[in-house]
Enzyme design. Structure first.
Site, PDB file in Angstrom:
ATOM      1  N   ASN A 188       5.241 -49.645  14.758  1.00  0.00           N
ATOM      2  CA  ASN A 188       6.245 -48.712  14.942  1.00  0.00           C
ATOM      3  C   ASN A 188       5.705 -47.410  14.042  1.00  0.00           C
ATOM      4  O   ASN A 188       5.302 -47.811  12.863  1.00  0.00           O
ATOM      5  CB  ASN A 188       7.516 -49.099  14.782  1.00  0.00           C
ATOM      6  CG  ASN A 188       7.829 -50.102  13.724  1.00  0.00           C
ATOM      7  OD1 ASN A 188       6.888 -50.705  13.066  1.00  0.00           O
ATOM      8  ND2 ASN A 188       8.946 -50.068  12.968  1.00  0.00           N
ATOM      9  N   GLU A 202       7.511 -44.348  12.199  1.00  0.00           N
ATOM     10  CA  GLU A 202       8.843 -43.563  12.086  1.00  0.00           C
ATOM     11  C   GLU A 202       8.772 -42.284  11.617  1.00  0.00           C
ATOM     12  O   GLU A 202       7.767 -41.785  11.525  1.00  0.00           O
ATOM     13  CB  GLU A 202       9.893 -44.444  11.284  1.00  0.00           C
ATOM     14  CG  GLU A 202      10.027 -45.848  11.703  1.00  0.00           C
ATOM     15  CD  GLU A 202      11.217 -46.695  10.560  1.00  0.00           C
ATOM     16  OE1 GLU A 202      11.369 -46.127   9.465  1.00  0.00           O
ATOM     17  OE2 GLU A 202      11.621 -47.635  11.465  1.00  0.00           O
ATOM     18  N   CYS A 249       8.222 -46.818  18.992  1.00  0.00           N
ATOM     19  CA  CYS A 249       8.313 -48.131  18.769  1.00  0.00           C
ATOM     20  C   CYS A 249       6.947 -48.995  18.841  1.00  0.00           C
ATOM     21  O   CYS A 249       5.990 -48.114  19.534  1.00  0.00           O
ATOM     22  CB  CYS A 249       8.938 -49.276  20.040  1.00  0.00           C
ATOM     23  SG  CYS A 249      10.926 -48.873  19.759  1.00  0.00           S
ATOM     24  N   GLU A 298       5.585 -51.300  20.765  1.00  0.00           N
ATOM     25  CA  GLU A 298       5.314 -51.617  22.114  1.00  0.00           C
ATOM     26  C   GLU A 298       4.770 -50.259  22.761  1.00  0.00           C
ATOM     27  O   GLU A 298       3.856 -50.415  23.394  1.00  0.00           O
ATOM     28  CB  GLU A 298       6.459 -52.246  23.070  1.00  0.00           C
ATOM     29  CG  GLU A 298       6.828 -53.431  22.259  1.00  0.00           C
ATOM     30  CD  GLU A 298       8.119 -53.333  21.251  1.00  0.00           C
ATOM     31  OE1 GLU A 298       8.008 -52.390  20.520  1.00  0.00           O
ATOM     32  OE2 GLU A 298       8.988 -54.081  21.482  1.00  0.00           O
ATOM     33  N   CYS A 320      12.932 -53.431  22.862  1.00  0.00           N
ATOM     34  CA  CYS A 320      14.275 -52.640  22.959  1.00  0.00           C
ATOM     35  C   CYS A 320      14.215 -51.926  24.497  1.00  0.00           C
ATOM     36  O   CYS A 320      13.414 -52.354  25.134  1.00  0.00           O
ATOM     37  CB  CYS A 320      14.362 -51.397  22.107  1.00  0.00           C
ATOM     38  SG  CYS A 320      13.394 -50.143  22.418  1.00  0.00           S
ATOM     39  N   CYS A 331      11.466 -49.802  25.464  1.00  0.00           N
ATOM     40  CA  CYS A 331      10.264 -50.162  25.416  1.00  0.00           C
ATOM     41  C   CYS A 331      10.104 -51.337  26.988  1.00  0.00           C
ATOM     42  O   CYS A 331       9.092 -51.288  27.659  1.00  0.00           O
ATOM     43  CB  CYS A 331       9.671 -51.243  24.297  1.00  0.00           C
ATOM     44  SG  CYS A 331       9.385 -50.101  22.995  1.00  0.00           S
TER      45      CYS A 331
END
Ligand code: THU
Length: 135
Positions: A45, A47, A56, A58, A90, A93
């Site tokens: 990830n 940010e 993310c 994935e 999530c 994803c």
């Protein structure tokens, strides 16, 4: 062609998580996937100070796979959160993994053992490219 066990895939995801850029959540995540041609791709990830722009692990692994020229299909993805186990993908994803026909998701249970789930159990009755056929 990479033949990796679920445990090895989880280890690759764990390695990727150590490279996460997660100064805002302090929640590093790594993902490792095997594409249809057997190549391993990883992601972490990333940010941003504008929180909503976080990406993310994935989805970073999937976009790396596509950018590398891989066939747009993956057999399995392993996901590791360094601060939480299991770390399930999530919703966003799941939808992106759905696009590329992901068959299986592997996470760790709280003791670090692999847990494998069929993708249909993670995102049942999903919307995908087939819905647009013949539109
Ligand atoms: N995160 C992932 O990388 N993958 C997921 O499936 C769940 C959430 C990241 C996004 C954010 O950087 C941090 O975890 C906390 O939500």
């Amino acid at each position: 062609m990479t033949q990796l066990s679920d445990t090895e895939l989880l280890q690759a995801a764990r390695d990727a998580a150590t490279r996460a850029y997660a100064p805002y959540s302090s929640f590093p995540v790594g993902a490792a996937l095997v594409s249809a041609d057997g190549t391993l791709y990883t992601g972490c990830n990333v940010e941003n100070a504008a929180y909503g722009e976080a990406i993310c692990a994935e989805r970073n692994a999937v976009t790396t796979m596509i950018a590398a020229g891989s066939p747009p299909r993956l057999s399995a993805v392993a996901v590791v959160g360094l601060k939480a186990a299991p770390c399930w993908p999530c919703g966003a994803c799941r939808q992106v993994l759905r696009e590329f026909h992901c068959e299986r998701v592997i996470v760790e249970d709280p003791d670090g053992n692999p847990v494998s789930l069929a993708f249909d159990d993670l995102l049942p009755n999903s919307f995908g490219p087939d819905a647009l056929e013949g539109k």
